[in-house]
Design an enzyme around this catalytic site. Structure first.
Site, PDB file in Angstrom:
ATOM      1  N   MET A  75       0.858  -1.185   0.000  1.00 44.41           N
ATOM      2  CA  MET A  75       0.000   0.000   0.000  1.00 44.41           C
ATOM      3  C   MET A  75       0.890   1.229   0.000  1.00 44.41           C
ATOM      4  O   MET A  75       1.755   1.379   0.854  1.00 44.41           O
ATOM      5  CB  MET A  75      -0.937  -0.028   1.224  1.00 44.41           C
ATOM      6  CG  MET A  75      -1.801   1.216   1.368  1.00 44.41           C
ATOM      7  SD  MET A  75      -2.897   1.472  -0.061  1.00 44.41           S
ATOM      8  CE  MET A  75      -2.961   3.264  -0.113  1.00 44.41           C
ATOM      9  N   GLU A  76       0.618   2.120  -0.972  1.00 44.17           N
ATOM     10  CA  GLU A  76       1.556   3.193  -1.302  1.00 44.17           C
ATOM     11  C   GLU A  76       1.464   4.440  -0.437  1.00 44.17           C
ATOM     12  O   GLU A  76       1.928   5.502  -0.861  1.00 44.17           O
ATOM     13  CB  GLU A  76       1.324   3.596  -2.758  1.00 44.17           C
ATOM     14  CG  GLU A  76      -0.016   4.328  -3.026  1.00 44.17           C
ATOM     15  CD  GLU A  76      -1.153   3.428  -3.479  1.00 44.17           C
ATOM     16  OE1 GLU A  76      -1.075   2.212  -3.213  1.00 44.17           O
ATOM     17  OE2 GLU A  76      -2.105   3.931  -4.085  1.00 44.17           O
ATOM     18  N   ASN A  77       0.883   4.384   0.776  1.00 42.50           N
ATOM     19  CA  ASN A  77       0.740   5.581   1.617  1.00 42.50           C
ATOM     20  C   ASN A  77       1.935   6.514   1.429  1.00 42.50           C
ATOM     21  O   ASN A  77       3.082   6.078   1.466  1.00 42.50           O
ATOM     22  CB  ASN A  77       0.662   5.182   3.089  1.00 42.50           C
ATOM     23  CG  ASN A  77      -0.305   4.056   3.322  1.00 42.50           C
ATOM     24  OD1 ASN A  77      -1.479   4.181   3.032  1.00 42.50           O
ATOM     25  ND2 ASN A  77       0.203   2.921   3.806  1.00 42.50           N
ATOM     26  N   GLU A 104       4.864   0.522  -5.850  1.00 41.75           N
ATOM     27  CA  GLU A 104       4.496   1.416  -4.744  1.00 41.75           C
ATOM     28  C   GLU A 104       5.290   2.726  -4.796  1.00 41.75           C
ATOM     29  O   GLU A 104       4.754   3.784  -4.481  1.00 41.75           O
ATOM     30  CB  GLU A 104       4.699   0.714  -3.391  1.00 41.75           C
ATOM     31  CG  GLU A 104       3.992  -0.642  -3.239  1.00 41.75           C
ATOM     32  CD  GLU A 104       2.498  -0.627  -3.539  1.00 41.75           C
ATOM     33  OE1 GLU A 104       1.900   0.459  -3.587  1.00 41.75           O
ATOM     34  OE2 GLU A 104       1.933  -1.722  -3.761  1.00 41.75           O
ATOM     35  N   HIS A 133       3.838   5.064  -7.352  1.00 41.14           N
ATOM     36  CA  HIS A 133       2.606   5.692  -6.853  1.00 41.14           C
ATOM     37  C   HIS A 133       2.889   7.001  -6.111  1.00 41.14           C
ATOM     38  O   HIS A 133       1.992   7.824  -5.958  1.00 41.14           O
ATOM     39  CB  HIS A 133       1.908   4.762  -5.858  1.00 41.14           C
ATOM     40  CG  HIS A 133       0.858   3.880  -6.457  1.00 41.14           C
ATOM     41  ND1 HIS A 133      -0.093   4.341  -7.337  1.00 41.14           N
ATOM     42  CD2 HIS A 133       0.575   2.564  -6.265  1.00 41.14           C
ATOM     43  CE1 HIS A 133      -0.899   3.333  -7.665  1.00 41.14           C
ATOM     44  NE2 HIS A 133      -0.508   2.244  -7.033  1.00 41.14           N
ATOM     45  N   GLU A 146      -3.765   3.091 -10.870  1.00 43.94           N
ATOM     46  CA  GLU A 146      -3.296   1.703 -10.878  1.00 43.94           C
ATOM     47  C   GLU A 146      -2.773   1.252 -12.239  1.00 43.94           C
ATOM     48  O   GLU A 146      -1.828   0.478 -12.313  1.00 43.94           O
ATOM     49  CB  GLU A 146      -4.405   0.771 -10.388  1.00 43.94           C
ATOM     50  CG  GLU A 146      -4.820   1.028  -8.940  1.00 43.94           C
ATOM     51  CD  GLU A 146      -3.652   0.963  -7.951  1.00 43.94           C
ATOM     52  OE1 GLU A 146      -2.580   0.442  -8.309  1.00 43.94           O
ATOM     53  OE2 GLU A 146      -3.820   1.458  -6.824  1.00 43.94           O
TER      54      GLU A 146
END
Ligand SMILES: [Zn+2]
Length: 755
Positions: free
Chosen positions: A320-322, A355, A358, A377
């Site tokens: 998850m690319e937070n 990631e 992103h 995406e």
């Protein structure tokens, strides 16, 4: 369907331009239609006279900044906190609507920022189905003013890998250690703090996290101060973020160790549980090199001074690319030269590249709304191969792209249960549904096609100008098309928007048929469909690069029991057992799998023991065990996995069914007999259960199996008819193929004397 007759046009150009502009009947849908907002007044009930009745928030209020405090109690699985949001009042309004899900609100206070005047809250209510908190005010807010909205809340830390969730790991000494992490994409930030949880409502965030003294806390930005708040607890305060979407906010409370490295823009750190910290070097190095590479590629500096990556045990998605705090499933981000395979290494690099890319595509420039998720995406999925090529120049990555991305996208898009890459979506339930192959893989394939048409120079220039123009804001697909020249010089008369919208706004692929008669060429095209529930068409599988075919054929030789291959696997296994042979990480999976398949108790027990003792190769060993031919052993594997607290093993076994097709019926009975436990294991989240039906469906081939599966899905998976049809289509495809080809195939095999 259109038919065109061309003459005196070079054939190659004709084919290219036809393939690029699919002129099937257009079905553009206007996403605005589903976004009309209205206030419903219920006249006869004075006490609830205001009521916002839309999943989307009103546009009267614009959040500017959040200051949030989070105080988790990992032992009790609860948390409390407050959030202080500065909001600009764009249009006068008597109510405030924001998101809140599963939170208990204890107080709401509002005041004007500059005047310091309190705004009286008449009452507030929580709407569970809209996941909103609606606050009614005594007097309307003044247009053009700024208000401060302070809300105190408490919540439960769940264990379903969504929102603010709890997970754990075991130390070498077998002690269970707890940690908490977040997964806010797409719509779960609202379950950790009340917020305006729509991607276009970007704001800055400053977080304060109170953690036990023997733990650390992490947030999107670097820590700027810490202070003791009690004997056992410390409060960490983090730097203010840049403007960003709520779904990219993240925090972690854990007792991990870290390793760090400098990149051009700052420092990269990878965190992991203590016993795997020595296996993060490759991920750390890849992250640093990719961050430097993408900064140059996009010509925009990474805006934070720190990029943290955390190997989270038990995380459901792979990554998850937070922004500034990327979370990875621990299995995929640790790498050990002596135990990991070449495939592990390639996958790690591709995942990290996804990631890290992103941080620009998605984080810096975000899709305006989820219907354009493919902008995030599709791009990350394409660009990750470009980034990975930089790290692994020897690897045939673009061939892998064709095999792993384009072909699965084409297969899914050939079913009439497919959907357009851009499709309207409002309900959080359906937002989760579009994180699928069409969004990721078809999106990526279309972007690759666009690069091939435009040429790399024009393509890269357009990406840079798009990112530059919309940084710290949001964009739609129209903004992307506008970044390209109106007419591409390379292919005359081709307008990017017109060309791409035939692909993005409608589902499916064109089947182009060309007949040449002397100097005349007749072309026709129609949608290519494998099953359209009324007419069955032929399906020609795409050809693949030779080396990939070879990789596919090798396991086939073992599966078919070719004696020399079986002998090699058994001999190798014996040598490994008596210590006279050490397998390379690439050989090990093959030897273990076929030792289990063609061996007896001795081989089975040996591999079972390996599973208990080896953590780092757990996936390889567990998959090898699914190669057993014995029903009781396979059933035992399923039973053990189902009784575990985390569904990771169960997921792997269920999805490995392609390795043991003769276990399909057994697995199906197991799922049906244990359905309520299965639901529990997958946290009652239908989209996590869905993937277990696809491998089954690909092996089912009779009308009875079709009916059985259809009844089951209709009864127990009511969340989406479209996805049920999608699963059932796979069975229908097998039935159709068998009825059409079985006789021919048997005749052919007889003729070859192979039966
Ligand atoms: Zn992604």
């Amino acid at each position: 369907m259109t038919t065109q007759i061309f003459s005196q046009i070079p054939l190659c150009l004709l084919v290219i331009s036809l393939a690029l502009t699919s002129t099937l009947s257009k079905q553009p849908s206007d996403p605005r239609n589903s976004r009309c907002h209205f206030l419903r007044k219920i006249a006869d009930k004075e006490d609830i006279k205001f009521c916002w009745n839309d999943l989307r928030l009103p546009k009267d209020l614009i959040p500017q900044s959040y200051e949030v405090l989070i105080l988790p109690d990992l032992q009790k699985s609860t948390f409390s906190g407050w959030s202080n949001v500065e909001v600009t009042v764009k249009k006068s309004t008597g109510s405030i609507v924001l998101h809140s899900k599963n939170l208990t609100i204890s107080s709401v206070n509002i005041r004007y920022k500059d005047l310091n005047d309190a705004v009286t809250v008449k009452k507030w209510r929580l709407d569970e189905s809209l996941e909103q908190m609606q606050v009614e005010l005594s007097t309307p807010l003044v247009a053009g003013s700024s208000i401060l909205l302070n809300i105190s809340f408490t919540g439960v830390i769940k264990t379903d890998s969504l929102g603010f969730y709890l997970t754990s790991y075991k130390t070498k000494e077998n002690v269970v250690r707890l940690l908490a992490a977040t997964q806010f994409q797409p719509t779960e930030a609202r379950s950790a703090f009340p917020c305006f949880d729509e991607p276009h409502m970007k704001a800055t965030f400053q977080f304060n996290i109170i953690r036990p003294n023997d733990y650390i806390s992490l947030f999107n930005t670097e820590k700027i101060s810490e202070k003791a708040v009690s004997m056992n607890e410390t409060m960490d305060t983090f730097n203010i973020t840049v403007k960003m979407s709520t779904y990219l906010v993240a925090f972690v409370v854990c007792d991990f160790l870290s390793k760090s490295q400098m990149s051009k823009s700052g420092v990269n750190v990878v965190y992991s549980k203590p016993d795997t910290i020595d296996n993060v070097d490759f991920a750390l190095d890849s992250t640093t090199r990719l961050l430097d590479y993408f900064e140059e590629f996009f010509a925009i500096r990474y805006p934070f001074t720190i990029l943290d990556s955390v190997a989270v045990p038990g995380m459901f998605s792979n990554g998850m690319e937070n922004w500034g705090l990327i979370l990875y499933s621990a299995n995929y981000i640790t790498y050990n030269e002596s135990a990991s395979t070449q495939h592990d290494k390639t996958y790690l690099v591709v995942l990290v590249a996804h990631e890290v890319s992103h941080q620009w595509f998605g984080n810096l420039v975000t899709m305006e709304w989820w219907d354009d998720l493919w902008l995030n995406e599709g791009f990350a999925t394409y660009i990750m191969y470009i980034g990975a090529k930089h790290i692994l120049p020897e690897s045939p990555l673009m061939e892998i792209f064709a095999f792993n991305v384009i072909e699965p996208a084409m297969a899914d898009d050939s079913l009439d249960s497919s959907h357009p890459v851009i499709s309207p979506v409002n309900n959080p339930k359906y937002i989760s549904e579009i994180f699928d192959l069409i969004t990721y893989y078809k999106g990526a394939s279309l972007i690759r096609m666009l690069e091939n048409v435009a040429g790399s120079d024009v393509f890269n220039e357009a990406l840079r100008s798009y990112l530059h123009k919309h940084q710290y804001a949001t964009a739609t697909h129209d903004d992307l098309w506008a970044a390209f020249p109106r007419q591409l010089s390379k292919v005359a008369d081709l307008n990017v928007k017109e060309m791409m919208e035939t692909w993005t706004l409608q589902m499916g692929l064109p089947l182009v048929t060309i007949n040449r008669d002397g100097r005349h060429v007749t072309c026709s095209q129609k949608r290519f469909v494998i099953i359209d529930h009324s007419e069955i068409r032929d399906f020609q599988p795409e050809s693949s690069p030779f080396k990939l075919i070879r990789n596919e054929l090798l396991p086939l030789a073992f599966d078919l029991g070719f004696p020399e291959y079986v002998k090699w696997a058994r001999d190798s296994f014996q040598k490994v057992k008596n210590g006279s042979l050490v397998l390379t990480p690439n050989q090990e999976p093959i030897v273990l799998k076929y030792a289990v398949r063609y061996g007896g108790e001795e081989e089975w027990n040996h591999v079972m023991n390996l599973l208990k003792t080896s953590q780092s190769r757990r996936t390889v060993i567990l998959e090898a065990l699914t190669f057993t031919n014995e029903s009781s052993k396979f059933n035992g594997l399923l039973e053990t996995a189902l009784s575990k607290p985390s569904p990771g093993d169960l997921h792997l076994i269920l999805r490995s069914l392609k390795n043991s097709p003769n276990m399909a019926q057994l697995q199906w009975s197991f799922i049906k007999n244990n359905w309520s436990r299965m639901r529990c294991a997958f946290h009652n989240i239908p989209r996590r259960l869905r993937p277990i039906f696809k491998p089954l469906a690909s092996l089912f081939r009779t009308e009875d199996q079709y009916d059985d599966l259809k009844t089951f899905l209709g009864t127990h998976m009511k969340d989406s008819d479209r996805l049920n049809i999608y699963i059932l289509d796979a069975v229908q495809m097998n039935i159709n193929w068998l009825s059409k080809s079985q006789k021919q195939l048997v005749q052919w095999l007889n003729a070859q004397s192979l039966r």
